[in-house]
Design a protein around this motif. Structure first.
Motif, short mmCIF file in Angstrom:
data_model
loop_
_atom_site.label_atom_id
_atom_site.label_comp_id
_atom_site.label_asym_id
_atom_site.label_seq_id
_atom_site.Cartn_x
_atom_site.Cartn_y
_atom_site.Cartn_z
N THR A 146 0.63 -1.15 -0.20
CA THR A 146 -0.07 -0.08 -0.08
C THR A 146 0.91 1.26 0.13
N GLY A 147 0.35 2.42 -0.34
CA GLY A 147 1.01 3.51 -0.25
C GLY A 147 1.39 4.10 1.21
N GLN A 148 0.89 3.37 1.98
CA GLN A 148 0.97 3.67 3.50
C GLN A 148 2.39 2.76 3.88
N ASP A 149 2.50 1.60 3.34
CA ASP A 149 3.33 0.61 3.56
C ASP A 149 4.91 1.37 3.13
N ILE A 150 4.68 1.95 1.86
CA ILE A 150 5.92 2.59 1.29
C ILE A 150 6.33 3.72 2.12
N TYR A 151 5.21 4.71 2.37
CA TYR A 151 5.64 5.83 3.26
C TYR A 151 6.23 5.53 4.66
N ASP A 152 5.66 4.41 5.16
CA ASP A 152 6.17 4.07 6.60
C ASP A 152 7.49 3.35 6.48
N LEU A 153 8.09 2.81 5.25
CA LEU A 153 9.21 2.33 4.99
C LEU A 153 10.23 3.58 4.82
N SER A 154 9.82 4.51 4.15
CA SER A 154 10.53 5.68 3.96
C SER A 154 11.04 6.49 5.19
N SER A 155 9.93 6.67 6.26
CA SER A 155 10.10 7.14 7.55
C SER A 155 11.20 6.48 8.14
N VAL A 156 11.24 5.09 8.23
CA VAL A 156 11.85 4.63 8.95
C VAL A 156 13.39 4.81 8.36
N ILE A 157 13.64 4.68 7.24
CA ILE A 157 14.95 4.90 6.43
C ILE A 157 15.36 6.40 6.67
N MET A 158 14.63 7.38 6.72
CA MET A 158 14.86 8.67 7.14
C MET A 158 15.34 8.65 8.51
N LYS A 159 14.94 8.21 9.36
CA LYS A 159 15.08 8.13 10.63
C LYS A 159 16.59 7.40 11.00
N SER A 160 16.85 6.35 10.33
CA SER A 160 18.08 5.50 10.51
C SER A 160 19.19 6.46 9.85
N VAL A 161 19.19 7.19 8.64
CA VAL A 161 20.24 7.86 8.10
C VAL A 161 20.22 9.14 9.29
N HIS A 162 19.39 9.75 9.70
CA HIS A 162 19.55 10.69 10.52
C HIS A 162 20.21 10.32 11.94
N ASP A 163 20.10 9.15 12.63
CA ASP A 163 20.69 8.63 13.47
C ASP A 163 22.17 8.38 13.34
N LYS A 164 22.38 7.78 12.13
CA LYS A 164 23.74 7.30 11.67
C LYS A 164 24.80 8.48 11.40
N PHE A 165 24.13 9.49 10.39
CA PHE A 165 25.03 10.54 10.10
C PHE A 165 24.58 11.88 10.34
N GLY A 166 23.43 12.16 11.15
CA GLY A 166 23.02 13.31 11.48
C GLY A 166 22.70 14.32 10.24
N VAL A 167 22.03 13.46 9.24
CA VAL A 167 21.59 14.39 7.75
C VAL A 167 20.19 13.89 7.65
N GLU A 168 19.61 15.03 7.31
CA GLU A 168 18.29 14.68 7.17
C GLU A 168 17.78 14.54 5.63
N LEU A 169 17.02 13.47 5.36
CA LEU A 169 16.77 13.09 4.07
C LEU A 169 15.26 13.70 3.80
N GLU A 170 15.14 14.11 2.50
CA GLU A 170 13.81 14.67 1.83
C GLU A 170 13.39 13.67 1.10
N ARG A 171 11.92 13.60 0.91
CA ARG A 171 11.34 12.78 -0.02
C ARG A 171 11.42 13.63 -1.45
N GLU A 172 11.73 12.92 -2.58
CA GLU A 172 11.71 13.81 -3.84
C GLU A 172 10.12 13.51 -4.48
N VAL A 173 9.50 12.45 -4.11
CA VAL A 173 8.16 12.17 -4.53
C VAL A 173 7.05 12.79 -3.95
N ASN A 174 6.03 13.04 -4.69
CA ASN A 174 4.96 14.12 -4.07
C ASN A 174 4.09 12.89 -3.43
N VAL A 175 3.74 13.34 -2.05
CA VAL A 175 2.87 12.55 -1.25
C VAL A 175 1.34 12.83 -1.31
#
Length: 339
Positions: free
Chosen positions: A309-338
């Motif tokens: 579902t779209g929510q499945d993809i969105y939730d996965l992207s949120s977890v990835i964004m948090k993971s990258v921030h926790d490891k590198f201190g860098v904020e990711l931003e979605r390129e796709v329009n939600v």
């Protein structure tokens, strides 16, 4: 008049293959049809959603309002001089078809943008870019229909506030305008841009002796098909995240800790990092949970293996964004329009 349909599945209209339904749906091929459809919008409380190629959109849920598919056609030369050709293109034309048209005429400027999915109307909205070239470099003007006052406006490059995957249509004028057509400025004498990514290596592998825009295009196509999944075979929206930019101090700090980190200097003095590298180093490449996953060859691409579902993809992207921030201190931003 074009008929407005009800309860139309949108799976075929978005490259992620999200299985959702539009309460109301119609396609238009002219500004007159667009105006009539807006006048007859059965759900006046919700602004219509304009859909192009559906290659940069994530539907989180069903659409309760009116979805209008932009199918405005057209490819024509509006003027030319000794050095340039100006081509006016309907917003509903497939982007790669336009690129091929230019290549066939030997007009240069968009060869590095070969095989980008989607339609022409999205090109200035996103300021699409790839392999060292952005649309703003060949953009002349566009015409757009204002949904509220129902007038057509002309936008020059200075009106569009182009940035990295940004324009006024994504933020300031979001959901206010419908792009009708775009005029591009192509060069009769090519200026090659082959230094970005693996283009030079691919040209060498291809055995190219005399450089042409057709050879550059084919090199880009080869690279893209080797790295990115075909939306016709596996649901995806291309690059899901933007490449983030950081201040030099943070980049230097990260460079000490991660010597292989990938970074490119921006004109404003910041450093652009490779989001795909950050995601891969955070352990997400090839990850799958249910039918939502991260592509095995390119960590920047989130995929739908069939019934996510779209929510499945969105939730996965949120977890990835948090993971990258926790490891590198860098904020990711979605390129796709939600949506």
């Amino acid at each position: 008049m074009t008929q407005i349909q009800q309860n139309i599945p949108l799976r075929q209209y978005n490259t992620l293959g999200i299985d959702i339904v539009a309460r109301f749906f119609a396609a238009f091929t002219s500004v007159d049809e667009l105006g009539e459809l807006i006048e007859n919008n059965p759900n006046t409380g919700i602004a219509p959603l304009i859909l192009g190629g559906g290659s940069n959109i994530l539907f989180k849920d069903h659409v309760n309002g009116l979805v209008l598919k932009n199918d405005i056609p057209g490819l024509s030369v509006v003027k030319e001089d000794a050095d340039r050709v100006y081509v006016k293109t309907g917003a509903g034309e497939v982007w790669h078809k336009f690129v091929q048209f230019c290549l066939h005429q030997n007009w240069a400027g968009v060869e590095n943008l070969s095989l980008i999915p989607g339609c022409v109307g999205a090109s200035p909205m996103q300021n699409i870019g790839a392999y060292g070239v952005e649309i703003k470099e060949v953009f002349e003007e566009l015409e757009a229909f204002h949904l509220h006052d129902k007038k057509v406006y002309v936008f020059k490059a200075s009106d569009c506030a182009f940035g990295y995957r940004e324009s006024v249509f994504k933020r300031k004028y979001r959901n206010q305008f419908v792009i009708l057509n775009v005029t591009y400025r192509l060069n009769k004498k090519p200026v090659f841009n082959t230094s970005y990514g693996a283009i030079e290596q691919e040209l060498e592998r291809m055995g190219v002796q005399d450089l042409t825009i057709q050879a550059v295009s084919q090199a880009v196509i080869n690279i893209r098909t080797s790295k990115l999944p075909d939306p016709a075979k596996i649901g995806n929206a291309g690059s899901f995240f933007k490449n983030p930019s950081v201040v030099v101090a943070l980049y230097e700090q990260l460079k000490k800790q991660y010597p292989h980190i990938v970074g490119y200097p921006n004109t404003d003095g910041t450093i652009k990092l490779a989001a795909g590298w950050l995601i891969e180093q955070s352990g997400w490449k090839g990850y799958r949970h249910g039918d939502a996953g991260v592509h095995e060859r390119q960590a920047l691409v989130l995929v739908n293996y069939g019934h996510a579902t779209g929510q499945d993809i969105y939730d996965l992207s949120s977890v990835i964004m948090k993971s990258v921030h926790d490891k590198f201190g860098v904020e990711l931003e979605r390129e796709v329009n939600v949506v």
